[in-house]
Scaffold this motif. Structure first.
Motif, PDB file in Angstrom:
ATOM      1  N   SER A   1       0.835  -1.205   0.000  1.00  0.00           N
ATOM      2  CA  SER A   1       0.000   0.000   0.000  1.00  0.00           C
ATOM      3  C   SER A   1       0.868   1.254   0.000  1.00  0.00           C
ATOM      4  CB  SER A   1      -0.909   0.009   1.231  1.00  0.00           C
ATOM      5  OG  SER A   1      -0.135   0.152   2.411  1.00  0.00           O
TER       6      SER A   1
ATOM      7  N   PRO B   1       0.862   4.523   1.929  1.00  0.00           N
ATOM      8  CA  PRO B   1       0.190   5.148   3.066  1.00  0.00           C
ATOM      9  C   PRO B   1      -0.057   6.635   2.832  1.00  0.00           C
ATOM     10  CG  PRO B   1       2.492   4.736   3.573  1.00  0.00           C
ATOM     11  CD  PRO B   1       2.228   4.067   2.258  1.00  0.00           C
TER      12      PRO B   1
ATOM     13  N   TYR C   1      -3.594   0.652  -3.478  1.00  0.00           N
ATOM     14  CA  TYR C   1      -3.658  -0.592  -2.709  1.00  0.00           C
ATOM     15  C   TYR C   1      -4.443  -1.620  -3.491  1.00  0.00           C
ATOM     16  CZ  TYR C   1      -4.591  -3.755   1.245  1.00  0.00           C
ATOM     17  OH  TYR C   1      -4.663  -4.849   2.062  1.00  0.00           O
TER      18      TYR C   1
ATOM     19  N   ASP D   1      -6.082  -5.827  -2.722  1.00  0.00           N
ATOM     20  CA  ASP D   1      -6.243  -6.833  -1.673  1.00  0.00           C
ATOM     21  C   ASP D   1      -7.061  -8.002  -2.187  1.00  0.00           C
ATOM     22  OD1 ASP D   1      -6.599  -8.291   0.589  1.00  0.00           O
ATOM     23  OD2 ASP D   1      -7.548  -6.711   1.759  1.00  0.00           O
TER      24      ASP D   1
ATOM     25  N   MET E   1      -4.871   5.347   4.589  1.00  0.00           N
ATOM     26  CA  MET E   1      -4.142   4.085   4.542  1.00  0.00           C
ATOM     27  C   MET E   1      -2.963   4.247   5.495  1.00  0.00           C
ATOM     28  SD  MET E   1      -3.675   1.019   3.501  1.00  0.00           S
ATOM     29  CE  MET E   1      -4.887   0.866   2.196  1.00  0.00           C
TER      30      MET E   1
ATOM     31  N   GLY F   1       3.674   1.041   4.392  1.00  0.00           N
ATOM     32  CA  GLY F   1       2.219   0.964   4.382  1.00  0.00           C
ATOM     33  C   GLY F   1       1.715  -0.349   4.953  1.00  0.00           C
TER      34      GLY F   1
ATOM     35  N   LYS G   1      -1.234  -3.428   5.564  1.00  0.00           N
ATOM     36  CA  LYS G   1      -2.081  -4.236   4.690  1.00  0.00           C
ATOM     37  C   LYS G   1      -3.337  -4.648   5.450  1.00  0.00           C
ATOM     38  CE  LYS G   1       1.815  -5.980   1.985  1.00  0.00           C
ATOM     39  NZ  LYS G   1       2.544  -7.171   1.470  1.00  0.00           N
TER      40      LYS G   1
ATOM     41  N   ARG H   1      -5.664  -2.897   6.469  1.00  0.00           N
ATOM     42  CA  ARG H   1      -6.031  -1.929   7.507  1.00  0.00           C
ATOM     43  C   ARG H   1      -6.240  -0.572   6.839  1.00  0.00           C
ATOM     44  NH1 ARG H   1      -2.156  -0.469  10.662  1.00  0.00           N
ATOM     45  NH2 ARG H   1      -3.328  -0.134  12.595  1.00  0.00           N
ATOM     46  N   TYR H   2      -7.445  -0.040   6.944  1.00  0.00           N
ATOM     47  CA  TYR H   2      -7.721   1.291   6.401  1.00  0.00           C
ATOM     48  C   TYR H   2      -9.034   1.795   6.980  1.00  0.00           C
ATOM     49  CZ  TYR H   2     -10.490  -1.645   3.197  1.00  0.00           C
ATOM     50  OH  TYR H   2     -11.359  -2.564   2.669  1.00  0.00           O
TER      51      TYR H   2
END
Length: 774
Positions: free
Chosen positions: A408, A410, A539, A541, A600, A609, A611, A613-614
């Motif tokens: 990611s 951030p 990002y 995922d 982020m 950054g 992962k 998690r946001y």
């Protein structure tokens, strides 16, 4: 006399070895009442390669050549056993040897059903005999149909005296039923409640079993039902030499004890299914900080138990039994009603019924993804003239990767779009024909996979299974049947996990890798296409990409851009897959979410950054702003309520450009003054027995050891003398003050700096004077 026909729904399945063969018994619900289907003189079956010699000493078996092959194309013979124990003897004899048995690990009752394509709903054709409360049919014909009946149920709860081990009362409720059985004399305890008084525990148990036969439910609902209530009732019946005749027709029920640590008890109740609320909520992917009945009822129903969690529950039950038995009866009955209402609120019975219909798993079974795959796949494989090996027959040195998670970038952003591939792994299976049979017999013009896998373009089974489930889910969505839609989604998404598990008979890293590595490729090539079109991807995922629009977009323009990107990317993938693989793409990317504001974060203490998690702000379907958190403290059960509330409010203020410094300072002051103590409680689940923790004993275990009878979940605070149970602290039994500095350093400051970092600010700067004084 013409045979009778019944629409039926399977409840329980049983088998036993007999002198002349195996007897199968199935209990089913029907509009005409319960059905008991009996099939005597059945045989256990497995297979073996034709050129494999069989060690027959002491094992009675009939061997026949069949028009079938194994997955390597070798012809096989069928092995037929008069008793299941004979098949088991052969399995034990060949274990660890070079002799490979085929499908010897499939239960005889499951094979009987799957070969007839019966999951749960079925048409039963035969000649019935009236028995006491049910119809019995010998060797009836069964075939699959569409049928979703309303199953009858009772919600059950017991209250016990923890010191004397006696059952004090038993309550049950259901449609038109509210009843409490309690030890005592009616003249001593006047009450308007529907209490049936009995003289002692033995009469209580006999009355309970008799009333269950009279009310005759298909389902028994409860909370921790099998591990506590039913197990306790069986043990107390055994202590009084009372047969535990909880099954239909007076048949004896058994609570099977776990053979290994970590396994659950199993309730074997002929004709009835025990459904535990905790297990089935988890199976339907409901999530709560705690699965205690009090907590779940408050979250879902806005109601609590009549004896609250802050009280010493056992002591209060004992007091009520001594001094106020109608109050105990009300408490007992309300627990039943809470469970019943939770099942209704979450549509759990419908979910369980639909899951059984889709998979062929027993109504009360938890997990079972591998068995569900077998139930759906093996009958079709057999129609193709092929049989499968036992689970664990082969060992593989290669492995397959998990889902792709992109590094990611951030930051604190405006206008981030989420584009999501709808059911990516099932779509990959459909598109690229990923299938055990298709890989075993790829043909002359295969579709390439990974790790040198190749898949047949025409001869395959799994893509068709998924296509049918996909169509069923679309229809369920159209009818707004959320339980069915969720059941199908769980089944479809489990197929990759099954193929990637060594517990599956078809496990092969080439299969799993051809799914996950294709997923990696799809996400990275989608990112490259988006960035080439001028849209940075911050990002990705597993099945989603996060596209940065940045400033200058109002909500209408951002939504239009999201829909346009989804259309164009779908078109590009359709063309690319047709050109490169000569197949039609089943991939479907959807514009899922517009984050108006988005963060982020970094991995704590680094610039890297994170992962998975946001957080961000969206506009929900009601047209209101809504904060969404993924993987952060506010949605993690191992963080305190204060940290969770603090994060949500701090992020809200920063997202909406409101002042935040005074809010942080005031909260720290309140914390130090002891005004927020109730929000400082940690809750953590005990995963093992307390004695199993010997070294590096975690805080929740230290707290649990200070309790007389700790439950599964421990609530505790950190004091200057270490972890203390919350009930000790708030009842005054702990003399140690709370360690407020711990909460500032470990809960508040990390949450604050997770977002202040992007504003070139810090918790320390804002609270410098306070912390110096403190």
């Amino acid at each position: 006399m013409n045979p009778a026909q019944y629409k039926a729904f399977l409840l329980t399945r049983h088998w036993r070895d007999g002198a002349n063969g195996i007897e199968l018994q199935f209990w089913a619900h029907s509009a005409s009442g319960p059905l008991r289907l009996i099939y005597p003189d059945q045989k256990a079956v497995c297979f073996i390669a034709r050129d494999t010699a069989l060690p027959l000493d002491g094992v009675r078996v009939e061997r026949k050549p069949l028009q079938l092959t194994d997955m390597q194309g070798q012809p096989v013979d069928g092995l037929y056993f008069q008793q299941q124990r004979q098949l088991q003897q052969l399995r034990e004899r060949t274990a660890g040897s070079s002799t490979l048995l085929l499908e010897s690990d499939i239960k005889v009752v499951d094979r009987f059903l799957m070969e007839r394509f019966v999951t749960a709903p079925m048409q039963v054709t035969g000649n019935p005999r009236q028995r006491n409360g049910y119809l019995e049919l010998i060797n009836p014909r069964i075939q699959p149909i569409e049928y979703q009946p309303e199953l009858s149920y009772l919600s059950l709860d017991i209250e016990t005296d923890g010191s004397a081990n006696q059952v004090l009362s038993i309550a049950f409720c259901g449609p038109g039923v509210r009843r409490i059985l309690m030890q005592g004399e009616a003249s001593d305890w006047p009450s308007d409640l529907p209490i049936h008084w009995v003289r002692d525990e033995a009469q209580l148990l006999r009355e309970f079993l008799q009333q269950m036969q009279q009310l005759d439910p298909d389902l028994i609902l409860g909370w921790n039902l099998i591990n506590f209530d039913l197990d306790y009732l069986e043990r107390r019946c055994r202590a009084h030499h009372i047969p535990f005749t909880l099954g239909r027709g007076g048949e004896q029920a058994t609570i099977l004890q776990p053979q290994q640590s970590g396994q659950a008890r199993i309730a074997s109740i002929p004709g009835r299914v025990a459904l535990d609320g905790i297990d089935n909520l988890r199976a339907a992917f409901w999530s709560f900080d705690s699965f205690a009945l009090d907590h779940v009822a408050e979250k879902l129903l806005g109601r609590k138990k009549l004896i609250s969690g802050s009280q010493d529950k056992l002591a209060e039950i004992q007091r009520q039994f001594r001094e106020d038995r109608p109050a105990l009866a009300a408490y007992n009955l309300e627990d039943c009603r809470l469970v019943e209402d939770i099942f209704q609120q979450t549509d759990l019975i419908n979910f369980v019924r639909q899951r059984a219909t889709m998979t062929g798993l027993s109504l009360g079974r938890q997990g079972g993804s591998v068995a569900a795959f077998d139930n759906l796949y093996l009958p079709l494989l057999h129609r193709e003239g092929v049989v499968a090996h036992d689970i664990g027959a082969f060992h593989h040195s290669q492995t397959s990767p998990g889902g792709y998670v992109m590094d990611s970038q951030p930051g604190l952003y405006q206008n981030v779009l989420v584009l999501d591939f709808k059911s990516l792994y099932p779509s990959i299976i459909r598109t690229f024909r990923i299938d055990p049979l298709g890989m075993a017999f790829p043909g002359d013009d295969p579709i390439p996979g990974f790790l040198e896998a190749r898949f047949a373009r025409e001869r395959h089974l799994l893509p068709g299974i998924i296509s049918r489930l996909w169509a069923s889910r679309d229809e369920a969505k159209r009818r707004q049947d959320k339980a069915l839609s969720q059941a199908i989604k769980i089944i479809m998404n489990s197929f990759y996990g099954v193929l990637g598990s060594s517990g599956c008979r078809f496990y092969d890293p080439r299969l799993a890798s051809s799914i996950t590595r294709r997923g990696h490729e799809i996400i990275t090539r989608s990112r490259d296409w988006l960035e080439a079109a001028g849209y940075p991807v911050i990002y990705g995922d597993t099945d989603s990409v996060f596209v940065l629009l940045g400033e200058g977009y109002d909500e209408a323009r951002a939504d239009a851009t999201g829909r346009q990107l989804a259309r164009e990317l779908n078109s590009w993938w359709n063309d690319t897959i047709a050109r490169e693989f000569r197949v039609q793409s089943a991939l479907e990317i959807e514009y899922e979410t517009h984050f108006i504001q988005f963060i982020m974060p970094t991995i704590r203490g680094t610039e890297t950054g994170s992962k998975k998690r946001y957080a961000g702000v969206i506009r929900n379907v009601q047209g209101e702003y809504e904060l969404v958190f993924k993987g952060l403290e506010s949605v993690r059960s191992d963080w305190t309520p204060l940290a969770q509330r603090f994060q949500r409010e701090l992020y809200r203020r920063i997202f909406f450009q409101e002042p935040y410094e005074a809010y942080i300072s005031d909260l720290v002051e309140q914390l130090k003054r002891g005004e927020l103590d109730r929000e400082l409680v940690y809750r953590k689940r005990l995963r093992r027995k307390l004695d199993d923790y010997q070294r590096n004993v975690p805080p929740h275990v230290q707290a649990a050891r200070k309790l007389d009878k700790p439950g599964r979940t421990v609530s505790y605070l950190i004091t200057l003398n270490g972890p203390e149970p919350a009930e000790h602290y708030f009842s005054g039994r702990s003399g140690s003050p709370i360690d407020y500095q711990h909460y500032i350093d470990r809960q508040i400051e990390p949450v604050a700096d997770g977002i202040l970092h992007f504003l070139d600010d810090s918790f320390r700067r804002i609270t410098a004077d306070q912390l110096t004084l403190f």
